[in-house]
Design an enzyme around this catalytic site. Structure first.
Site, PDB file in Angstrom:
ATOM      1  N   ASP A 148       0.798  -1.227   0.000  1.00 35.92           N
ATOM      2  CA  ASP A 148       0.000   0.000   0.000  1.00 35.92           C
ATOM      3  C   ASP A 148       0.829   1.275   0.000  1.00 35.92           C
ATOM      4  O   ASP A 148       0.320   2.331   0.338  1.00 35.92           O
ATOM      5  CB  ASP A 148      -0.930   0.005   1.212  1.00 35.92           C
ATOM      6  CG  ASP A 148      -0.167   0.187   2.507  1.00 35.92           C
ATOM      7  OD1 ASP A 148       0.936  -0.377   2.598  1.00 35.92           O
ATOM      8  OD2 ASP A 148      -0.645   0.881   3.404  1.00 35.92           O
ATOM      9  N   GLU A 149       2.083   1.195  -0.361  1.00 35.61           N
ATOM     10  CA  GLU A 149       2.915   2.391  -0.343  1.00 35.61           C
ATOM     11  C   GLU A 149       3.941   2.319  -1.449  1.00 35.61           C
ATOM     12  O   GLU A 149       4.489   1.246  -1.716  1.00 35.61           O
ATOM     13  CB  GLU A 149       3.657   2.471   0.996  1.00 35.61           C
ATOM     14  CG  GLU A 149       3.313   3.672   1.793  1.00 35.61           C
ATOM     15  CD  GLU A 149       4.117   3.699   3.075  1.00 35.61           C
ATOM     16  OE1 GLU A 149       4.525   4.785   3.462  1.00 35.61           O
ATOM     17  OE2 GLU A 149       4.342   2.629   3.654  1.00 35.61           O
TER      18      GLU A 149
END
Length: 487
Positions: free
Chosen positions: A94-95
DNA sequence: TCTGGGGTCCTCAAACTC
DNA sequence: TCTGGAGTTTGAGGACCC
């Protein structure tokens, strides 16, 4: 960012929106992977033991992570990022860092901000989730910006303002400063980034060592030259399991190590790698952790070789008292194996021999099988009974119909009632809530776990297939992505 | 009532090589 | 030929990140 899993679950399950949701291992030794913002209000945070979370937020929804579901969403987001620049560095599901300059999509702060806002809109449109964006001239500051932007925002750190911004912040904001380093610095009277910069490089090197001290000093001055790197080579592959109950039986420990070695090699092979160094990890009953490693003469992806090496390493570890975790890893990765080299050498030798017609006949003294597990002592001993088993490792993968399990949060389909998800199970019953990402909160029904009309199913898309109108379902707090580069 | 899983990087000591 | 020292490799542990 950190509420990604929980946000994805809230988006998938209308009845959980606005409620405390905790995703993590549900076994007796599980920890929180992600807590929704509603759950954080009760003090629940990631890495917290699940038991503690349950005491703090007894009414929260507790779900097992569904990594394949999150991975699908992640791939959608990464695709959007790659449309902006070829230089995208994923940090996790998610990054990611994006070098906007390299993509030629931003030339100054205004254009960078516009790109960031458009990206956030695209992420919401494609995934149904919100993301946060940090814009700055380097990775460290972009990351700090994205943290500040959470949830669901965008923060641009203008060039020239960095040091002023960092000065009052806690040293813990800097990458590489965890609990231990933070404590170390605090004892030296350093708690803010400003004090870190004041301390000077020599003092920091003295306190923390050359690499760490030097890097930290540069960061304190807002200097971070690390480039955005699109492709990172994997350095090691490992698998480990924490057991619900400590294992005392040495035979069982050997069996588990053999099993882990097999799993590790499967992963290694799937990634197209082989490796030279075999690592055994043992966490004992008192949480003390030991590693033992052995470097082979050449890389291997042979399960037998890895299993035997791991078994040899285990012999040097005292496990009386019990072990709570076992792990097997392979590092020193290559994309060929020792066996390949032997085969190559052999072929070459044979060709030469044939040519010279002078047979030597040495059958290539390979170390390969060397020593070996004598017919696998563990073979007998069926270690019957309860099998404490690894703490709920959460994979959504296919479940053999004979022993159907119903992990909390996983999707199911009922022949009559349609799509839903498992709210809980036990005592031969499974409770299902029938709702979909686009429906209103649904109703709950309970079935027998062997109900033939109920079966596991794949996650439904969070966003309805594109069509006129396109209502854009849902929200759920943030799924942050720092975006550096830009001006 | 403690503390997951999969990684990365750094440090240090001992052994080995040149 | 012996030896000391520098550099490299290996093994173990620790810290950190998501």
């Amino acid at each position: 960012m950190d509420a990604f899993y929980a946000s994805a679950e809230q988006a998938a399950k209308p009845s959980l929106r606005g409620k405390a949701v905790v995703v993590g291992g549900l076994g007796p030794r599980g920890v929180v992977a992600t807590a929704s913002y509603e759950a954080r209000r009760f003090g629940v945070h990631s890495a917290m033991p699940m038991g503690q979370a349950r005491r703090l937020a007894p009414n929260a929804a507790y779900l097992v992570p569904r990594f394949s579901f999150y991975r699908d969403i992640s791939e959608q987001v990464m695709r959007l990022l790659r449309e902006l620049s070829p230089l995208v560095e994923p940090l996790s599901l998610d990054e990611a860092f994006v070098d906007l300059e390299a993509g030629g999509v931003a030339s100054d702060e205004a254009s960078a901000r516009a790109v960031g806002e458009r990206l956030r809109a695209d992420i919401l449109r494609v995934t149904g989730l919100t993301g946060s964006v940090g814009l700055a001239v380097c990775k460290m500051l972009a990351k700090i910006g994205s943290e500040q932007a959470k949830p669901d925002g965008l923060v641009l750190i203008p060039a020239g303002t960095e040091r002023k911004l960092l000065e009052p912040m806690s040293v813990r904001i800097l990458p590489g400063v965890g609990p231990a380093t933070g404590d170390h610095l605090r004892r030296a009277g350093i708690t803010t980034v400003g004090e870190l910069a004041e301390a000077g490089e020599d003092e920091l090197v003295r306190l923390l060592g050359k690499a760490h001290g030097g890097a930290l000093y540069a960061m304190a001055l807002a200097r971070d030259e690390r480039p955005v790197v699109a492709e990172r080579d994997t350095k090691s592959v490992s698998v480990e399991d924490t057991y619900d109950v400590d294992i005392h039986d040495r035979v069982r420990v050997r069996m588990e190590v053999a099993r882990l070695a097999e799993r590790c090699v499967q992963r290694l092979r799937a990634a197209g790698h082989s490796g030279r160094t075999i690592v055994l990890k043992v966490r004992r009953f008192d949480f003390s952790t030991l590693t033992r490693s052995e470097t082979l003469r050449g890389p291997t992806d042979d399960p037998g070789v890895v299993r035997e090496a791991a078994a040899r390493l285990l012999e040097s570890v005292d496990t009386t008292g019990g072990v709570r975790l076992l792990g097997v890893g392979v590092s020193g990765l290559a994309d060929y194996t020792q066996e390949d080299l032997f085969a190559q050498a052999q072929a070459k030798a044979e060709a030469e021999a044939a040519e010279a017609a002078g047979a030597d006949g040495d059958p290539g003294a390979a170390q390969e099988g060397g020593g070996g597990l004598p017919a696998e002592g563990a073979g007998g001993e069926s270690v019957g009974g309860v099998e404490p088993g690894p703490a709920e490792s959460g994979g959504a993968e296919p479940v053999p119909p004979a022993e159907r399990r119903w992990p909390s949060g996983h999707d199911v389909r009922h022949a009559v009632h349609g799509a839903g998800w498992v709210q809980g199970s036990g005592l031969g019953r499974v409770t299902v809530r029938f709702e979909t990402p686009q429906s209103v909160p649904g109703r709950v029904r309970t079935f027998r776990t062997d109900d033939p009309e109920l079966e596991p199913s794949d996650p439904l898309p969070l966003v309805a297939a594109p069509g006129p109108g396109e209502g854009a379902a849902v929200v759920g707090p943030e799924a942050g992505l720092p975006v550096p580069g830009a001006g």
